[in-house]
Write a protein that holds these residues in place. Structure first.
Motif, PDB file in Angstrom:
ATOM      1  N   HIS A 173      42.677  24.554  51.900  1.00  0.00           N
ATOM      2  CA  HIS A 173      41.426  24.556  51.122  1.00  0.00           C
ATOM      3  C   HIS A 173      41.400  25.789  50.224  1.00  0.00           C
ATOM      4  N   THR A 174      40.926  25.585  49.008  1.00  0.00           N
ATOM      5  CA  THR A 174      40.776  26.674  48.040  1.00  0.00           C
ATOM      6  C   THR A 174      39.332  26.676  47.570  1.00  0.00           C
ATOM      7  N   LEU A 175      38.827  27.858  47.299  1.00  0.00           N
ATOM      8  CA  LEU A 175      37.471  27.996  46.787  1.00  0.00           C
ATOM      9  C   LEU A 175      37.532  28.242  45.281  1.00  0.00           C
ATOM     10  N   ALA A 176      36.862  27.379  44.517  1.00  0.00           N
ATOM     11  CA  ALA A 176      36.666  27.603  43.086  1.00  0.00           C
ATOM     12  C   ALA A 176      35.292  28.258  42.983  1.00  0.00           C
ATOM     13  N   ILE A 177      35.252  29.502  42.485  1.00  0.00           N
ATOM     14  CA  ILE A 177      34.006  30.267  42.561  1.00  0.00           C
ATOM     15  C   ILE A 177      33.760  31.062  41.281  1.00  0.00           C
ATOM     16  N   ASP A 178      32.507  31.186  40.938  1.00  0.00           N
ATOM     17  CA  ASP A 178      32.052  32.053  39.849  1.00  0.00           C
ATOM     18  C   ASP A 178      32.305  33.493  40.297  1.00  0.00           C
ATOM     19  N   LEU A 179      33.035  34.276  39.512  1.00  0.00           N
ATOM     20  CA  LEU A 179      33.375  35.644  39.900  1.00  0.00           C
ATOM     21  C   LEU A 179      32.131  36.482  40.191  1.00  0.00           C
ATOM     22  N   GLN A 180      31.027  36.204  39.512  1.00  0.00           N
ATOM     23  CA  GLN A 180      29.808  36.965  39.767  1.00  0.00           C
ATOM     24  C   GLN A 180      29.330  36.806  41.209  1.00  0.00           C
ATOM     25  N   LEU A 181      29.591  35.653  41.814  1.00  0.00           N
ATOM     26  CA  LEU A 181      29.240  35.466  43.227  1.00  0.00           C
ATOM     27  C   LEU A 181      30.077  36.378  44.117  1.00  0.00           C
ATOM     28  N   ILE A 182      31.333  36.573  43.758  1.00  0.00           N
ATOM     29  CA  ILE A 182      32.187  37.496  44.514  1.00  0.00           C
ATOM     30  C   ILE A 182      31.622  38.904  44.399  1.00  0.00           C
ATOM     31  N   ILE A 183      31.260  39.291  43.186  1.00  0.00           N
ATOM     32  CA  ILE A 183      30.724  40.634  42.942  1.00  0.00           C
ATOM     33  C   ILE A 183      29.407  40.835  43.685  1.00  0.00           C
ATOM     34  N   GLU A 184      28.530  39.831  43.622  1.00  0.00           N
ATOM     35  CA  GLU A 184      27.217  39.930  44.279  1.00  0.00           C
ATOM     36  C   GLU A 184      27.313  40.024  45.795  1.00  0.00           C
ATOM     37  N   ASN A 185      28.412  39.526  46.366  1.00  0.00           N
ATOM     38  CA  ASN A 185      28.528  39.444  47.819  1.00  0.00           C
ATOM     39  C   ASN A 185      29.543  40.407  48.415  1.00  0.00           C
ATOM     40  N   ASN A 186      29.860  41.477  47.689  1.00  0.00           N
ATOM     41  CA  ASN A 186      30.795  42.486  48.182  1.00  0.00           C
ATOM     42  C   ASN A 186      30.329  43.885  47.806  1.00  0.00           C
ATOM     43  N   ALA A 187      30.939  44.868  48.468  1.00  0.00           N
ATOM     44  CA  ALA A 187      30.678  46.282  48.165  1.00  0.00           C
ATOM     45  C   ALA A 187      31.687  46.703  47.099  1.00  0.00           C
ATOM     46  N   ILE A 188      31.299  46.589  45.829  1.00  0.00           N
ATOM     47  CA  ILE A 188      32.226  46.879  44.731  1.00  0.00           C
ATOM     48  C   ILE A 188      32.370  48.396  44.575  1.00  0.00           C
ATOM     49  N   ALA A 189      33.628  48.856  44.718  1.00  0.00           N
ATOM     50  CA  ALA A 189      33.932  50.289  44.588  1.00  0.00           C
ATOM     51  C   ALA A 189      34.293  50.637  43.148  1.00  0.00           C
ATOM     52  N   GLY A 190      34.749  49.648  42.376  1.00  0.00           N
ATOM     53  CA  GLY A 190      35.118  49.910  40.992  1.00  0.00           C
ATOM     54  C   GLY A 190      35.893  48.752  40.386  1.00  0.00           C
ATOM     55  N   TYR A 191      36.227  48.935  39.109  1.00  0.00           N
ATOM     56  CA  TYR A 191      36.953  47.932  38.332  1.00  0.00           C
ATOM     57  C   TYR A 191      38.190  48.581  37.734  1.00  0.00           C
ATOM     58  N   PHE A 192      39.181  47.765  37.410  1.00  0.00           N
ATOM     59  CA  PHE A 192      40.392  48.257  36.752  1.00  0.00           C
ATOM     60  C   PHE A 192      40.899  47.173  35.816  1.00  0.00           C
ATOM     61  N   ASN A 193      41.708  47.570  34.859  1.00  0.00           N
ATOM     62  CA  ASN A 193      42.308  46.616  33.940  1.00  0.00           C
ATOM     63  C   ASN A 193      43.716  46.313  34.419  1.00  0.00           C
ATOM     64  N   GLY A 194      43.870  45.185  35.080  1.00  0.00           N
ATOM     65  CA  GLY A 194      45.123  44.834  35.720  1.00  0.00           C
ATOM     66  C   GLY A 194      46.316  44.711  34.794  1.00  0.00           C
TER      67      GLY A 194
END
Length: 158
Positions: free
Chosen positions: A130-151
């Motif tokens: 099973h794979t989850l297709a998800i809006d990235l904002q939901l991931i952000i809203e439901n985690n403790a975001i420490a920061g962002y980077f340009n991969g």
């Protein structure tokens, strides 16, 4: 199935259009198996890493491998490396290769900015079928975001 998958199933049901659980015959446990099922450019890999500063989650485009040492310098993390499977299981409850970006027991998360341009990303659920297709904002809203980077600055050629 473990309670992580059940929690993700319930999460997807509660979030309607923003999160959808997709069942597939091929088990996805790494980049090679993921390519057989989805457009890898739409996939988000969740890595659990260790550094001198602690254990963290890194959510990045699954389309390429990251240069961990350079990324660690950018994030201010020293001696960064992928966590051992026992650490992954102990800290997140997930088995290596099935880690998703939800229900990570409060681990601080770093997110690849390249994912912000996508309307949805495909990610792990603990169940390799099973794979989850998800809006990235939901991931952000439901985690403790420490920061962002340009991969794109930390990608190894495959």
């Amino acid at each position: 199935m473990n309670n992580k998958f059940e929690a993700i199933k319930q999460f997807a049901a509660e979030h309607g259009e923003r999160a959808e659980l997709i069942e597939h015959e091929t088990a996805i446990v790494d980049l090679a198996s993921g390519v057989q099922v989805f457009d890898i450019n739409q996939a988000a890999a969740t890595y659990i890493v260790e550094a001198k500063e602690g254990v963290f989650a890194v959510v990045a485009s699954a389309a390429a491998h990251l240069k961990w040492r350079q990324l660690g310098c950018e994030l201010g993390l020293h001696q960064i490396h992928l966590a051992a499977s026992e650490v992954v299981k102990d800290r997140t409850g997930y088995d290596m290769g099935t880690v998703g970006p939800l229900f990570l027991n409060g681990l601080p998360m770093y997110v690849d900015r390249r994912l912000l341009t996508r309307s949805k990303v495909y990610c792990g659920t603990e169940d390799p079928h099973h794979t989850l297709a998800i809006d990235l904002q939901l991931i952000i809203e439901n985690n403790a975001i420490a920061g962002y980077f340009n991969g794109e600055y930390f990608v190894k050629s495959l």
